[in-house]
Motif scaffolding. Structure first.
Motif, mmCIF file in Angstrom:
data_model
loop_
_atom_site.group_PDB
_atom_site.id
_atom_site.type_symbol
_atom_site.label_atom_id
_atom_site.label_comp_id
_atom_site.label_asym_id
_atom_site.label_seq_id
_atom_site.Cartn_x
_atom_site.Cartn_y
_atom_site.Cartn_z
ATOM 1 N N SER A 143 1.041 -0.904 -0.041
ATOM 2 C CA SER A 143 -0.283 0.101 -0.580
ATOM 3 C C SER A 143 1.202 0.740 0.026
ATOM 4 O O SER A 143 2.510 0.980 -0.370
ATOM 5 C CB SER A 143 -0.940 0.195 1.357
ATOM 6 O OG SER A 143 -1.981 1.012 1.473
ATOM 7 N N GLU A 201 -0.621 5.267 11.924
ATOM 8 C CA GLU A 201 -2.340 4.155 10.742
ATOM 9 C C GLU A 201 -3.094 4.340 11.457
ATOM 10 O O GLU A 201 -4.438 4.202 10.707
ATOM 11 C CB GLU A 201 -1.773 2.996 11.495
ATOM 12 C CG GLU A 201 -0.318 2.453 11.125
ATOM 13 C CD GLU A 201 0.814 2.977 11.896
ATOM 14 O OE1 GLU A 201 1.589 3.755 12.638
ATOM 15 O OE2 GLU A 201 2.039 2.297 11.146
ATOM 16 N N GLU A 241 -7.219 -2.402 0.660
ATOM 17 C CA GLU A 241 -6.983 -2.151 2.277
ATOM 18 C C GLU A 241 -8.583 -2.906 2.133
ATOM 19 O O GLU A 241 -8.942 -3.072 3.018
ATOM 20 C CB GLU A 241 -6.460 -1.104 2.500
ATOM 21 C CG GLU A 241 -5.378 -0.731 2.860
ATOM 22 C CD GLU A 241 -4.619 0.132 3.451
ATOM 23 O OE1 GLU A 241 -5.031 1.098 4.105
ATOM 24 O OE2 GLU A 241 -3.303 -0.202 3.945
ATOM 25 N N ARG A 254 1.864 -0.009 4.821
ATOM 26 C CA ARG A 254 1.544 1.956 3.640
ATOM 27 C C ARG A 254 3.229 2.499 3.800
ATOM 28 O O ARG A 254 3.807 2.754 4.362
ATOM 29 C CB ARG A 254 0.994 1.851 4.887
ATOM 30 C CG ARG A 254 -0.532 1.625 4.725
ATOM 31 C CD ARG A 254 -1.321 2.733 6.033
ATOM 32 N NE ARG A 254 -2.842 2.253 5.787
ATOM 33 C CZ ARG A 254 -3.744 2.893 6.618
ATOM 34 N NH1 ARG A 254 -3.551 3.360 7.751
ATOM 35 N NH2 ARG A 254 -4.410 2.393 5.981
ATOM 36 N N ASN A 285 3.004 1.295 8.295
ATOM 37 C CA ASN A 285 3.633 2.439 7.988
ATOM 38 C C ASN A 285 5.161 1.624 7.851
ATOM 39 O O ASN A 285 5.565 0.655 8.485
ATOM 40 C CB ASN A 285 3.753 3.912 8.779
ATOM 41 C CG ASN A 285 2.800 4.184 9.134
ATOM 42 O OD1 ASN A 285 1.120 4.382 8.175
ATOM 43 N ND2 ASN A 285 2.160 5.432 9.553
ATOM 44 N N LYS A 307 -2.346 -2.451 9.290
ATOM 45 C CA LYS A 307 -1.867 -1.938 8.248
ATOM 46 C C LYS A 307 -0.251 -0.801 9.186
ATOM 47 O O LYS A 307 -0.810 -0.399 9.764
ATOM 48 C CB LYS A 307 -2.832 -0.864 7.773
ATOM 49 C CG LYS A 307 -3.978 -1.913 7.580
ATOM 50 C CD LYS A 307 -5.352 -0.373 7.514
ATOM 51 C CE LYS A 307 -6.452 -1.716 6.768
ATOM 52 N NZ LYS A 307 -7.387 -2.315 7.476
#
Ligand SMILES: NC(=O)c1ccc[n+]([C@@H]2O[C@H](COP(=O)([O-])OP(=O)(O)OC[C@H]3O[C@@H](n4cnc5c(N)ncnc54)[C@H](O)[C@@H]3O)[C@@H](O)[C@H]2O)c1
Length: 305
Positions: free
Chosen positions: A116, A131, A149, A166, A235, A233
């Motif tokens: 992502s 996030e 996502e 991400r 970073n 998710k």
């Protein structure tokens, strides 16, 4: 030894991840349509399928293959280009994700990792985005990544353990140096090396979080079998802020080349500034020594000249 499907192995990130997995002794199958990737980038030892991840027919070639995980890296990776062809963008980035999640479900593969992008946050006007910050995509590209996502969240309920990484601004050896609409550091570096002048689209005060390719590869490798990363998710960045002005200065110093730099209109959907909060990344994936921008830039330049 595990069986992995890595999409996008002819591209910058996918080829680097595939190479590491092959070196670790795993069996890697790749799907890439060579839209921006190159056949010669596909690492030796990878079983390559040339085709479009948004074409359901392509998956017939995987019948009977038991996959331990799918790493979906292929995609249209430019915010700017997504404005030229939003339909292609949604096919490459989102339809492909949906089809691959469905492949997971039908083939009883319980693990799915996704490339992502930080662009899903949009213009938050802050550094170190978390996030949990709200997302407000500003480009067709970012909408497609965020939609992917959401699809992953749905497939979580079908028993698939998904992880969305991400990714912030990646750079390093192997990056496409021809496409001046894709990447940021690579665009400026290509112009310093091969053009008479450097054209910056947007302000020199804009800032980014540049992460070296080896650290992105490391994050995927650490995530694959990491249960703490399931359905998260995360970073993937450095947390460090670099302005465009200071990046240009670094490139010029390392290359010992001075070029005229002009500033033009920014590209549609471009963000002014963003850096990652990497607390979750450190907590889940663990800490390792990240390559500094100075060292990474030097390595990239050494690989080119
Ligand atoms: N490079 C970055 O800074 C960055 C940052 C955030 C997210 N990402 C994401 O990481 C992924 C990889 O980016 P990259 O920099 O390696 O880009 P890249 O263009 O070098 O690689 C993408 C690869 O995917 C292939 N591809 C594209 N559409 C396809 C399709 N429909 N079917 C099959 N193959 C297809 C291309 O041919 C190429 O080989 C992308 O999904 C991108 O959105 C990259």
């Amino acid at each position: 030894m595990a069986n992995y499907l890595v999409t996008g192995s002819a591209g910058f990130v996918g080829s680097s991840i595939s190479k590491r997995l092959v070196e670790q002794g795993h069996n890697v199958i790749s799907i890439d349509n060579l839209s921006t990737g190159y056949l010669e980038n596909i690492p030796e030892g990878v079983n390559s399928i040339i085709g479009n991840c948004a074409d359901p027919e392509i998956y017939k070639q995987l019948r009977g293959v038991n996959l331990d995980a799918i790493l979906h890296i292929a995609g249209q990776s430019s915010g700017e280009i997504s404005f030229d062809n939003p339909i292609n963008d949604i096919q490459a980035n989102t339809e492909s994700t949906l089809l691959l999640l469905d492949l997971c479900r039908k083939s009883n593969c319980e693990r799915f990792l996704y490339a992502s992008s930080m662009s899903i946050y949009g213009e938050l006007n802050k550094t170190r985005v978390k996030e949990t910050n709200k997302t407000k995509p500003k480009s067709f590209y970012a909408v497609g990544k965020l939609a992917s996502e959401y699809y992953m969240d749905i497939y979580k309920d079908f028993g698939i353990n998904t992880t969305s990484l991400r990714l912030f601004n990646i750079y390093g050896p192997g990056q496409n140096m021809i496409n001046l609409k894709q990447g940021m550091l690579s665009i400026y570096l290509a112009q310093y090396l091969h053009h008479d002048k450097v054209l910056v689209k947007g302000s020199g005060k804009r800032f980014r979080d540049f992460i070296f390719i080896d650290d992105v590869v490391e994050s995927f490798i650490r995530a694959i079998n990491n249960k703490a990363s399931f359905n998260k998710k995360i970073n993937i960045g450095t947390g460090k802020k670099t302005t465009v002005d200071s990046l240009l200065q670094k490139i010029s110093q390392i290359l010992e080349i001075n070029k005229e730099v002009s500033f033009g209109e920014s590209t549609p959907g471009d963000l002014f500034g963003i850096t990652a909060n990497i607390d979750l990344m450190n907590k889940i994936l663990g800490k390792w020594h990240h390559t500094s921008l100075d060292k990474g830039l030097k390595k990239m330049i050494d690989s080119l000249v």
